[in-house]
Design an enzyme around this catalytic site. Structure first.
Site, PDB file in Angstrom:
ATOM      1  CG  ASP A 152       0.793  -3.426  10.491  1.00 54.75           C
ATOM      2  OD1 ASP A 152       1.217  -4.335  11.218  1.00 54.75           O
ATOM      3  OD2 ASP A 152      -0.406  -3.287  10.186  1.00 54.75           O
ATOM      4  CD  GLU A 186       3.150  -7.980   9.496  1.00 53.59           C
ATOM      5  OE1 GLU A 186       2.739  -9.008  10.025  1.00 53.59           O
ATOM      6  OE2 GLU A 186       2.475  -6.938   9.405  1.00 53.59           O
TER       7      GLU A 186
END
Ligand code: GLC
Length: 547
Positions: free
Chosen positions: A213, A279
């Protein structure tokens, strides 16, 4: 047609790794399947749907966070990295899901949230308990600026200052997202080791990899300098308040590369060719490409979000594909994304006709595709009544709400679309078209988007050039993006995508044989140049050398 492989998996001459040849399918666990019947999806609900995913032919699933969490950011505020929130089930449910997925040759990638924890995480509770806490520096604490106010001008992605005042210890802590998501200090060795321990926990449990993330946030400017204003905020219109600064100092510090290398070494140390997927939102292709690492020793697949921002026309999409292909370091493997739980649905962005073209693009480019749940049936952004808004970002900045793309999977035309039992209110309302647009309605129709997706996934398993073939663009009529996929000793493939809703000419240097078309009216067999692409047609040909 080229050599055929087994019904799943790889052909005999296929050399790619699973995460290169495979298709990753994102499951947003709150919205996929609700086995417990409380209106929120869960791990057992995913397990129940594995037969569908096997039938569809995806090779791996990425499950967004299911860890214990107060759900301020729907699981991206992790309160315990090594457990399962009771809402989603238990570690036993996870083990069952993993075993059942593996039994079907489906790999499982889990979400890893390294930048922040929940403010209820015991590490943070300890850290904020006193300035002398041994975990004080596990997070980023600073005195107020001289005079008063936050230490610098950084703003949270979700709006407002990125600093929250803590009355008890008279300091601010940094939160790049919600104030309930304090940022971890990766420069603190013990915090770093603890976060690496999280990876070991899941690797030992048998996961096949991690989606990392907001990976570029893990390293910030050590001097915490102010960000300068952004002279062109209009270029980042999709980002709300955040667009008003140039984010030079609050993320993306080069030290993040050391962290990526450390994560990579750790993951590569486990058998089974596991994967790291980051990400990373860098608008410049070359900056994005650096996250593969100079020696390809960082992130296996830095998510490539550039198609999400491209204008939906042949020239702009080709410019992105060519640009990414040129920026890709030698030996690196590309990847493509057209949707996820933070982005408006592709079918709403481009329309149902072009959603078919988009799926064909995604599944025929060179590189690993990620498919967002529901995009295979053309799910659209739902309209969410104000009193049912759930996304915290949407509550502070309504235009940013991510609820519309997070609604329950539309399985069938029965109550609640088969997502949760009748009479239970799903956590987000269903999109209004659920009675007609659902898996059951499309499953037996080869001309549906679901049928098209499944067929393309099948072709990827049987035609090696679709995986390993080189990519080369072919100049074509305006509105058409065409490219070849070429592998020695295999027939050359040509993909031609009509980005317009009008017929378009297509000129070929040789004859072709139709392998697949998004247009159910396209006749099979040999085609001669020049031919005509139907409106919004995507055509896959095997070129036939007639010389
Ligand atoms: C990532 C997630 C998003 C989340 C944010 C903060 O961008 O995809 O859903 O809100 O990180 O963790």
């Amino acid at each position: 047609m080229a050599r055929r492989g087994t019904s799943r998996g790889v052909t005999s001459r296929h050399r790619s790794l699973w995460w290169q040849s495979g298709v990753l399918y994102e499951v947003y666990p709150r919205s996929f399947g609700d086995a417990s019947g409380d209106g929120v999806g869960d791990l057992a609900g995913i397990t129940e749907r594995l037969d569908y995913l096997e039938w569809l032919g995806v090779n791996a699933i990425w499950i967004a966070p299911f860890y214990p969490s107060p759900m301020a950011d729907f699981g991206y505020d992790v309160a315990d990295h090594t457990n399962v929130d009771p809402l989603f089930g238990s570690l036993d449910d996870f083990d069952v899901l993993l075993a059942e997925a593996h039994r079907r040759a489906i790999r499982v990638v889990v979400d890893y949230v390294p930048n922040h924890t929940s403010d209820r995480h015991p590490w943070f509770t300890d850290s904020r308990s006193s300035r002398d806490s041994p975990k004080r520096d596990w997070y980023v604490w600073r005195d107020a600026a001289p005079g008063s106010g936050p230490p610098n001008n950084w703003i949270s992605m979700f709006g407002g200052s990125a600093w929250e005042w803590d009355e008890a210890t008279s300091q601010y802590y940094l939160h790049s997202f919600l104030k309930q998501q304090p940022d971890i200090n990766w420069r603190e060795p013990a915090a770093r080791q603890a976060m690496l321990g999280v990876l070991r926990f899941w690797l030992e449990r048998g996961v096949d990899g991690f989606r990392i993330d907001v990976a570029q946030f893990v390293a910030k400017d050590p001097q915490l300098r102010d960000n300068p204003p952004n002279p062109h905020p209009e270029r980042l219109a999709h980002l709300g308040e955040w667009r008003h600064q140039l984010h030079l100092y609050d993320h993306g510090h080069p030290d993040m590369h050391d962290i990526y290398r450390e994560i990579r070494r750790l993951v590569d140390g486990y058998p089974g060719k596991r994967v790291t997927i980051g990400e990373l939102h860098h608008p410049e292709f070359d900056v994005w490409a650096r996250s593969y690492g100079q020696d390809l020793d960082e992130i296996h697949l830095p998510f490539n979000f550039h198609l999400l921002r491209a204008d939906w026309n042949a020239a702009s999409v080709r410019a992105v594909v060519d640009g990414i292909s040129a920026a890709l370091p030698a030996g690196a493997w590309a990847n493509w994304v057209l949707g996820n739980h933070d982005q408006p649905r592709i079918a709403s962005r481009v329309g149902q006709g072009q959603a078919r073209v988009a799926m064909m693009l995604l599944l025929t480019l060179r590189g690993a595709p990620t498919l967002y749940y529901g995009d295979e049936i053309g799910m659209e952004n739902a309209t969410i009544p104000v009193d049912r808004l759930r996304d915290p970002w949407g509550i502070t900045e309504p235009a940013q709400s991510r609820d519309p793309e997070r609604t329950p999977m539309q399985w069938n035309g029965s109550a609640n679309a088969g997502f949760c039992p009748p009479g239970v209110e799903p956590w987000l309302p269903l999109a209004s078209d659920w009675q007609t647009r659902n898996v059951a309605a499309q499953r037996d129709d080869p001309s549906s988007l679901l049928g098209l997706t499944r067929r393309l996934l099948e072709l990827r398993r049987t035609i090696p050039a679709l995986i390993e073939g080189t990519y080369a663009p072919v100049d074509s009529a305006e509105g058409v993006f065409a490219y070849t996929r070429r592998l020695p000793d295999e027939p050359t493939l040509l993909v031609a995508l009509n980005f317009t809703d009008e017929p378009r000419p297509l000129t070929l240097a040789t004859d072709g044989r139709v392998v697949f078309s998004t247009d159910p009216h396209r006749e099979q067999g040999l085609v001669r140049s020049p031919l005509r692409l139907a409106p919004s047609e995507g055509l896959l040909l095997e070129l036939v050398d007639t010389a």
